[in-house]
Design a protein around this motif. Structure first.
Motif, PDB file in Angstrom:
ATOM      1  N   THR A   1       0.819  -1.059   0.144  1.00  0.00           N
ATOM      2  CA  THR A   1       0.135  -0.092  -0.042  1.00  0.00           C
ATOM      3  C   THR A   1       1.166   1.231   0.058  1.00  0.00           C
ATOM      4  OG1 THR A   1      -1.700  -1.272   1.292  1.00  0.00           O
ATOM      5  CG2 THR A   1      -1.896   0.986   1.013  1.00  0.00           C
ATOM      6  N   ARG A   2       1.853   1.245   0.621  1.00  0.00           N
ATOM      7  CA  ARG A   2       2.610   2.358   0.775  1.00  0.00           C
ATOM      8  C   ARG A   2       3.513   2.643  -0.492  1.00  0.00           C
ATOM      9  NH1 ARG A   2       4.952   3.985   6.017  1.00  0.00           N
ATOM     10  NH2 ARG A   2       4.073   2.607   7.662  1.00  0.00           N
ATOM     11  N   VAL A   3       3.946   1.598  -1.227  1.00  0.00           N
ATOM     12  CA  VAL A   3       4.446   1.741  -2.327  1.00  0.00           C
ATOM     13  C   VAL A   3       3.437   2.469  -3.376  1.00  0.00           C
ATOM     14  CG1 VAL A   3       5.478   0.186  -4.456  1.00  0.00           C
ATOM     15  CG2 VAL A   3       6.245  -0.244  -2.138  1.00  0.00           C
ATOM     16  N   ILE A   4       2.231   1.719  -3.517  1.00  0.00           N
ATOM     17  CA  ILE A   4       1.421   2.296  -4.452  1.00  0.00           C
ATOM     18  C   ILE A   4       0.977   3.894  -4.278  1.00  0.00           C
ATOM     19  CG2 ILE A   4      -1.290   2.220  -5.167  1.00  0.00           C
ATOM     20  CD1 ILE A   4      -1.109  -0.653  -4.354  1.00  0.00           C
ATOM     21  N   LEU A   5       1.021   4.187  -2.841  1.00  0.00           N
ATOM     22  CA  LEU A   5       0.796   5.618  -2.595  1.00  0.00           C
ATOM     23  C   LEU A   5       2.128   6.392  -2.916  1.00  0.00           C
ATOM     24  CD1 LEU A   5      -0.774   5.485   0.826  1.00  0.00           C
ATOM     25  CD2 LEU A   5      -1.937   5.856  -1.348  1.00  0.00           C
ATOM     26  N   LEU A   6       3.155   5.673  -3.091  1.00  0.00           N
ATOM     27  CA  LEU A   6       4.569   6.509  -3.210  1.00  0.00           C
ATOM     28  C   LEU A   6       4.448   6.810  -4.579  1.00  0.00           C
ATOM     29  CD1 LEU A   6       7.147   7.637  -2.445  1.00  0.00           C
ATOM     30  CD2 LEU A   6       8.017   5.352  -2.764  1.00  0.00           C
ATOM     31  N   LEU A   7       3.961   5.867  -5.585  1.00  0.00           N
ATOM     32  CA  LEU A   7       4.097   5.679  -6.989  1.00  0.00           C
ATOM     33  C   LEU A   7       3.253   6.917  -7.553  1.00  0.00           C
ATOM     34  CD1 LEU A   7       4.524   2.042  -7.702  1.00  0.00           C
ATOM     35  CD2 LEU A   7       6.299   3.688  -7.899  1.00  0.00           C
ATOM     36  N   GLN A   8       2.173   7.428  -6.787  1.00  0.00           N
ATOM     37  CA  GLN A   8       1.191   8.359  -7.247  1.00  0.00           C
ATOM     38  C   GLN A   8       2.058   9.799  -7.480  1.00  0.00           C
ATOM     39  OE1 GLN A   8      -1.977   7.561  -8.144  1.00  0.00           O
ATOM     40  NE2 GLN A   8      -1.315   5.406  -7.446  1.00  0.00           N
ATOM     41  N   PHE A   9       3.189   9.942  -6.532  1.00  0.00           N
ATOM     42  CA  PHE A   9       3.902  11.087  -6.886  1.00  0.00           C
ATOM     43  C   PHE A   9       4.460  10.960  -8.573  1.00  0.00           C
ATOM     44  CE2 PHE A   9       7.742  13.626  -6.297  1.00  0.00           C
ATOM     45  CZ  PHE A   9       7.319  14.735  -5.611  1.00  0.00           C
ATOM     46  N   PRO A  10       4.530  12.351  -8.842  1.00  0.00           N
ATOM     47  CA  PRO A  10       4.809  12.525 -10.029  1.00  0.00           C
ATOM     48  C   PRO A  10       6.454  12.691 -10.647  1.00  0.00           C
ATOM     49  CG  PRO A  10       4.070  14.649  -9.281  1.00  0.00           C
ATOM     50  CD  PRO A  10       3.985  13.550  -8.338  1.00  0.00           C
ATOM     51  N   PHE A  11       6.994  11.477 -10.192  1.00  0.00           N
ATOM     52  CA  PHE A  11       8.657  11.557 -10.324  1.00  0.00           C
ATOM     53  C   PHE A  11       8.849  11.733 -11.724  1.00  0.00           C
ATOM     54  CE2 PHE A  11       7.918   8.431  -6.972  1.00  0.00           C
ATOM     55  CZ  PHE A  11       8.711   9.077  -5.809  1.00  0.00           C
ATOM     56  N   ARG A  12       8.327  11.561 -12.721  1.00  0.00           N
ATOM     57  CA  ARG A  12       8.473  11.924 -14.048  1.00  0.00           C
ATOM     58  C   ARG A  12       8.885  13.475 -14.351  1.00  0.00           C
ATOM     59  NH1 ARG A  12       3.364  10.755 -14.572  1.00  0.00           N
ATOM     60  NH2 ARG A  12       3.750   8.603 -14.878  1.00  0.00           N
ATOM     61  N   ASP A  13       8.202  14.429 -13.469  1.00  0.00           N
ATOM     62  CA  ASP A  13       8.354  15.755 -13.449  1.00  0.00           C
ATOM     63  C   ASP A  13       9.746  15.991 -12.914  1.00  0.00           C
ATOM     64  OD1 ASP A  13       6.062  15.648 -14.813  1.00  0.00           O
ATOM     65  OD2 ASP A  13       4.750  16.151 -12.912  1.00  0.00           O
ATOM     66  N   LEU A  14      10.279  15.346 -11.874  1.00  0.00           N
ATOM     67  CA  LEU A  14      11.669  15.748 -11.593  1.00  0.00           C
ATOM     68  C   LEU A  14      12.738  15.660 -12.623  1.00  0.00           C
ATOM     69  CD1 LEU A  14      11.398  13.590  -8.343  1.00  0.00           C
ATOM     70  CD2 LEU A  14      10.876  16.014  -8.524  1.00  0.00           C
ATOM     71  N   GLN A  15      13.840  16.652 -12.480  1.00  0.00           N
ATOM     72  CA  GLN A  15      14.835  16.611 -13.230  1.00  0.00           C
ATOM     73  C   GLN A  15      15.688  15.315 -13.002  1.00  0.00           C
ATOM     74  OE1 GLN A  15      16.836  20.484 -12.893  1.00  0.00           O
ATOM     75  NE2 GLN A  15      15.073  21.667 -13.818  1.00  0.00           N
ATOM     76  N   SER A  16      15.973  14.992 -11.694  1.00  0.00           N
ATOM     77  CA  SER A  16      16.580  13.859 -11.523  1.00  0.00           C
ATOM     78  C   SER A  16      15.839  13.185 -10.316  1.00  0.00           C
ATOM     79  CB  SER A  16      18.270  14.256 -11.007  1.00  0.00           C
ATOM     80  OG  SER A  16      18.843  12.904 -10.477  1.00  0.00           O
ATOM     81  N   LEU A  17      16.346  11.649 -10.259  1.00  0.00           N
ATOM     82  CA  LEU A  17      15.916  10.894  -9.366  1.00  0.00           C
ATOM     83  C   LEU A  17      16.846  11.070  -7.875  1.00  0.00           C
ATOM     84  CD1 LEU A  17      14.601   7.827 -11.056  1.00  0.00           C
ATOM     85  CD2 LEU A  17      13.387   9.525  -9.986  1.00  0.00           C
ATOM     86  N   GLN A  18      17.651  11.855  -8.066  1.00  0.00           N
ATOM     87  CA  GLN A  18      18.698  11.995  -7.101  1.00  0.00           C
ATOM     88  C   GLN A  18      17.978  12.788  -5.801  1.00  0.00           C
ATOM     89  OE1 GLN A  18      21.884  10.901  -6.443  1.00  0.00           O
ATOM     90  NE2 GLN A  18      22.063  11.563  -4.664  1.00  0.00           N
ATOM     91  N   MET A  19      17.846  12.382  -4.691  1.00  0.00           N
ATOM     92  CA  MET A  19      17.219  12.939  -3.517  1.00  0.00           C
ATOM     93  C   MET A  19      18.131  14.190  -3.057  1.00  0.00           C
ATOM     94  SD  MET A  19      15.969   9.751  -1.242  1.00  0.00           S
ATOM     95  CE  MET A  19      15.037  10.769  -0.302  1.00  0.00           C
ATOM     96  N   THR A  20      17.320  15.207  -2.576  1.00  0.00           N
ATOM     97  CA  THR A  20      18.118  16.410  -2.138  1.00  0.00           C
ATOM     98  C   THR A  20      18.147  16.335  -0.521  1.00  0.00           C
ATOM     99  OG1 THR A  20      15.816  17.520  -2.071  1.00  0.00           O
ATOM    100  CG2 THR A  20      17.178  17.789  -4.083  1.00  0.00           C
ATOM    101  N   LYS A  21      17.325  15.570  -0.013  1.00  0.00           N
ATOM    102  CA  LYS A  21      17.496  15.258   1.507  1.00  0.00           C
ATOM    103  C   LYS A  21      17.873  13.896   1.819  1.00  0.00           C
ATOM    104  CE  LYS A  21      13.678  18.417   2.353  1.00  0.00           C
ATOM    105  NZ  LYS A  21      12.173  18.441   2.986  1.00  0.00           N
TER     106      LYS A  21
END
Length: 317
Positions: free
Chosen positions: A155-175
């Protein structure tokens, strides 16, 4: 020029002090963690070294609890060292680490519930204990706890995948990687709070009910008084474990409140203390509780922790 040299000297000193403090914090947390991991691994080995441990339900449940706690302890320390080393991960790597941590973290309260019910049946229904608490029912119950925890992670993974990661310039975290950082959407935060509240309230009520049931049964003339007293103490220890595990969920709001009144360096040090008391110590509590109190485990644990220097130990088959 002298002012520039003095400024550079101050910067170098601050960097050196920061490096020394990070090194100290790594040692301060890693040494106890390694000690607890050694104790846990020793307990896991012991619980697979004798037939009686492999064929008794409460020892099988204990093995499941220790296994989950050991994995959680290892993952927590890895993520802590990554943060102290100021290493930023990508979202996929951080997600995998946190989902594994969430999976094993939820096993502890669920297993404590099952262990409390097993002790309740042993005291209140001693004649039916052998027919109710069998190896098969124990294995099925353990699989059920892992299934419930896995469903929570899914359930956590499904909710996490709702975030628009494709709009990010990079998958590198800033935190730095943590469970709170991955609550990217309000729905994820709501679900996390609701699930945690449901699990711990249910677990707490179950353990309290078991304690009350054992206390009432202890007044009966047919009940073994010593066994009932020992079971009550065990249930109280289970409740303490549950409270310590629950404390990890209120760490972030508590630190947020404290941060309004103290400096950043103080809040970091308080956070380290919380980490030691809430994350590291409870993961070894089961080993200490059963390793010291259980008559079958204690001589074996002392034997192996003393590197087999105990010569008066008589092997039990």
């Amino acid at each position: 020029m002298s002012n520039l040299n003095l400024s550079l000297s101050n910067i170098t000193t601050e960097q050196y002090q920061g490096l020394v403090e990070r090194l100290f914090l790594c040692i301060f947390t890693t040494v106890p963690c390694c000690v607890f991991l050694f104790i846990n691994f020793t307990m896991l080995f012991i619980l697979r070294s004798k037939t009686v441990f492999c064929e008794t339900s409460r020892y099988i449940l204990l093995y499941n609890l220790l296994f989950a706690d050991t994995v959680m302890l290892l993952l927590s320390q890895i993520m802590y060292l990554l943060s102290v080393s100021r290493i930023l991960l990508t979202y996929p790597v951080c997600g995998v680490l946190n989902m594994l941590a969430a999976l094993t973290n939820q096993i502890s309260p669920l297993t404590l519930v099952v262990m409390s019910l097993e002790r309740y049946v042993a005291v209140c229904y001693p004649l039916k204990h052998a027919s109710i608490i069998t190896i098969r029912t124990t294995v099925v119950t353990i699989l059920a706890t892992w299934a419930i925890s896995s469903l929570n992670v899914l359930t956590r993974v499904i909710l996490l995948l709702q975030f628009p990661f494709r709009d990010l310039q990079s998958l590198q975290m800033t935190k730095y990687c943590s469970g709170r950082v991955l609550l990217l959407l309000p729905m994820s935060d709501y679900y996390d709070k609701a699930y945690t509240c449901f699990v711990f309230v249910s677990a707490g009520l179950t353990i309290i009910s078991s304690y009350i049931g054992v206390t009432i049964a202890a007044r009966s003339a047919s009940t073994d008084k010593a066994s009932a007293r020992k079971t009550r103490n065990t249930l109280l220890l289970h409740m303490m474990q549950l409270v310590l595990t629950l404390s990890s969920t209120v760490q972030t709001p508590l630190l947020t409140t404290i941060s309004r009144f103290v400096t950043r360096i103080v809040i970091v040090r308080i956070q380290i203390i919380f980490y030691m008391c809430i994350f590291i110590f409870p993961r070894c509590l089961s080993s200490l509780i059963y390793g010291i109190r259980d008559q079958n485990i204690r001589p074996l644990l002392m034997y192996y922790l003393c590197c087999r220097l105990t010569v008066n130990y008589v092997s039990q088959s």
